[in-house]
Enzyme design. Structure first.
Site, PDB file in Angstrom:
ATOM      1  N   ASN A  11      -1.020   3.689   4.207  1.00 57.29           N
ATOM      2  CA  ASN A  11      -1.406   2.285   4.390  1.00 57.29           C
ATOM      3  C   ASN A  11      -0.552   1.451   3.442  1.00 57.29           C
ATOM      4  O   ASN A  11      -0.754   1.486   2.235  1.00 57.29           O
ATOM      5  CB  ASN A  11      -2.904   2.139   4.063  1.00 57.29           C
ATOM      6  CG  ASN A  11      -3.348   0.688   3.982  1.00 57.29           C
ATOM      7  OD1 ASN A  11      -2.644  -0.218   4.428  1.00 57.29           O
ATOM      8  ND2 ASN A  11      -4.524   0.465   3.406  1.00 57.29           N
ATOM      9  N   LYS A  13      -0.466  -1.736   3.112  1.00 58.00           N
ATOM     10  CA  LYS A  13      -1.083  -2.996   2.690  1.00 58.00           C
ATOM     11  C   LYS A  13      -0.057  -4.130   2.896  1.00 58.00           C
ATOM     12  O   LYS A  13       0.685  -4.087   3.870  1.00 58.00           O
ATOM     13  CB  LYS A  13      -1.584  -2.879   1.253  1.00 58.00           C
ATOM     14  CG  LYS A  13      -2.440  -1.603   1.084  1.00 58.00           C
ATOM     15  CD  LYS A  13      -3.167  -1.487  -0.195  1.00 58.00           C
ATOM     16  CE  LYS A  13      -3.979  -0.201  -0.185  1.00 58.00           C
ATOM     17  NZ  LYS A  13      -4.812  -0.034  -1.379  1.00 58.00           N
ATOM     18  N   HIS A  95     -11.444  -1.433   5.764  1.00 60.11           N
ATOM     19  CA  HIS A  95     -10.832  -1.024   4.492  1.00 60.11           C
ATOM     20  C   HIS A  95     -11.526  -1.760   3.347  1.00 60.11           C
ATOM     21  O   HIS A  95     -11.950  -2.913   3.514  1.00 60.11           O
ATOM     22  CB  HIS A  95      -9.335  -1.344   4.503  1.00 60.11           C
ATOM     23  CG  HIS A  95      -8.645  -0.790   3.293  1.00 60.11           C
ATOM     24  ND1 HIS A  95      -8.618  -1.458   2.098  1.00 60.11           N
ATOM     25  CD2 HIS A  95      -8.007   0.390   3.093  1.00 60.11           C
ATOM     26  CE1 HIS A  95      -7.974  -0.709   1.196  1.00 60.11           C
ATOM     27  NE2 HIS A  95      -7.598   0.416   1.786  1.00 60.11           N
ATOM     28  N   GLU A  97     -10.510  -3.335   0.878  1.00 60.49           N
ATOM     29  CA  GLU A  97      -9.981  -4.671   0.568  1.00 60.49           C
ATOM     30  C   GLU A  97     -10.455  -5.688   1.601  1.00 60.49           C
ATOM     31  O   GLU A  97     -10.675  -6.860   1.281  1.00 60.49           O
ATOM     32  CB  GLU A  97      -8.453  -4.611   0.464  1.00 60.49           C
ATOM     33  CG  GLU A  97      -8.035  -3.928  -0.840  1.00 60.49           C
ATOM     34  CD  GLU A  97      -6.820  -3.035  -0.728  1.00 60.49           C
ATOM     35  OE1 GLU A  97      -5.983  -3.244   0.166  1.00 60.49           O
ATOM     36  OE2 GLU A  97      -6.721  -2.097  -1.551  1.00 60.49           O
ATOM     37  N   GLU A 165     -12.952   6.217   0.869  1.00 61.84           N
ATOM     38  CA  GLU A 165     -12.115   5.649  -0.179  1.00 61.84           C
ATOM     39  C   GLU A 165     -12.999   5.018  -1.248  1.00 61.84           C
ATOM     40  O   GLU A 165     -13.425   3.851  -1.108  1.00 61.84           O
ATOM     41  CB  GLU A 165     -11.178   4.584   0.408  1.00 61.84           C
ATOM     42  CG  GLU A 165     -10.224   5.149   1.444  1.00 61.84           C
ATOM     43  CD  GLU A 165      -8.965   4.291   1.587  1.00 61.84           C
ATOM     44  OE1 GLU A 165      -7.877   4.844   1.400  1.00 61.84           O
ATOM     45  OE2 GLU A 165      -9.083   3.091   1.865  1.00 61.84           O
ATOM     46  N   GLY A 171      -5.878   2.176  -6.034  1.00 60.58           N
ATOM     47  CA  GLY A 171      -4.862   1.432  -6.774  1.00 60.58           C
ATOM     48  C   GLY A 171      -5.089   1.417  -8.275  1.00 60.58           C
ATOM     49  O   GLY A 171      -4.485   0.623  -8.992  1.00 60.58           O
ATOM     50  N   SER A 210      -5.618   6.623  -4.871  1.00 65.77           N
ATOM     51  CA  SER A 210      -4.649   7.162  -5.836  1.00 65.77           C
ATOM     52  C   SER A 210      -4.180   8.581  -5.500  1.00 65.77           C
ATOM     53  O   SER A 210      -4.007   9.406  -6.393  1.00 65.77           O
ATOM     54  CB  SER A 210      -5.223   7.092  -7.254  1.00 65.77           C
ATOM     55  OG  SER A 210      -5.484   5.742  -7.612  1.00 65.77           O
TER      56      SER A 210
END
Ligand code: 13P
Length: 247
Positions: A11, A13, A95, A97, A165, A171, A210
């Site tokens: 992904n 992003k 997701h 985010e 996730e 991240g 990560s």
């Protein structure tokens, strides 16, 4: 019980424009037989990915988000039909985010999943708890709520994936231990079975947060982990190739 084929997905992003997209596929070259490999570039780079010289045609492509409506006055949004026409076979839905930065709700996720399936694309449903929720002992309750809401739109036998996730591992350089991943994946697998029975055994459950070339093999060896969804380490062809090799 059927075991899902391993999946390694990247992904990107909001990284890599069309030029960088073409360079990535040229550098990655062909992928080994075995795992399903997928890349989610920014939607605007999908045509560049489709036409990238040297792209192994077995690398699947997807978009990172869609709007739940069929079409209409939704400035700035991408419909599922457009994504499909441009070459996407997969769609990330929910997701973290999208949920935490853009306020997407479980109901939004369910509506998007339904639209994606209506067009014959494969949703990748993302779930995961925040650090506060984990510390408060809410791991099971959060995953349960998120996955049940998404599954409400999915008939048994539908083709989809789930990605676990944990928000605190995205991240941050913090990775769930293989035991953490196994626990969450076990909870999710149990929910899928409860709702869809044995049909759901073929649904891959990916871990994301990560993932790097150095930890990918240990994570994919964890019980119930069928593959990985990679953010930062999917941006460089060399790192992503290392993760594919670990699968
Ligand atoms: P990182 O691998 O950069 O932690 O991102 C994970 C992710 O959000 C993939 O969707």
């Amino acid at each position: 019980m059927s075991t899902p084929r391993r999946v390694v997905a990247g992904n990107w992003k909001m990284n890599h424009g069309p030029d960088a997209t073409r360079s990535f596929f040229e550098a990655l070259g062909s992928v080994p037989d075995g795992p399903r490999v997928a890349i989610f570039p920014p939607a605007i780079c999908l045509p560049a990915a489709v036409g990238a010289p040297g792209r192994d045609a077995r690398i699947e492509l997807g978009v990172q988000n869609v709007h739940a409506a069929e079409s209409g006055a939704y400035t700035g949004e991408t419909s599922v039909a457009m994504a499909a026409e441009a070459g996407a076979g997969l769609v990330l839905v929910g997701h973290s985010e999208r949920r935490h930065v853009f306020g997407e709700t479980d109901a939004d996720v369910a509506a998007k999943v339904a639209r994606v399936l209506q067009h014959g694309l494969e949703p990748v449903i993302c779930v995961g708890e925040t650090l506060d929720q984990r510390k408060a002992g809410q791991l099971e309750a959060v995953l349960d709520r998120q996955i049940r809401a998404a599954l409400a739109s999915l008939p048994a036998g539908a083709r989809y994936m789930v990605a676990y996730e944990p928000v605190w591992a995205i991240g941050t350089g913090e990775t769930a231990t293989p035991d953490d991943a196994a626990e969450a994946h076990g909870l999710l697998r149990a929910r899928l079975r409860e709702v869809h029975g044995g049909d759901s055994d073929a649904v891959p459950i990916l871990y994301g947060g990560s993932v790097k070339p150095g930890n990918a093999a240990d994570l994919m060896d964890a019980l119930g982990v069928d593959g990985v969804l990679v953010g930062g380490a999917s941006l460089k062809a060399e790192d992503f190739a290392g993760i594919i090799a670990a699968a």
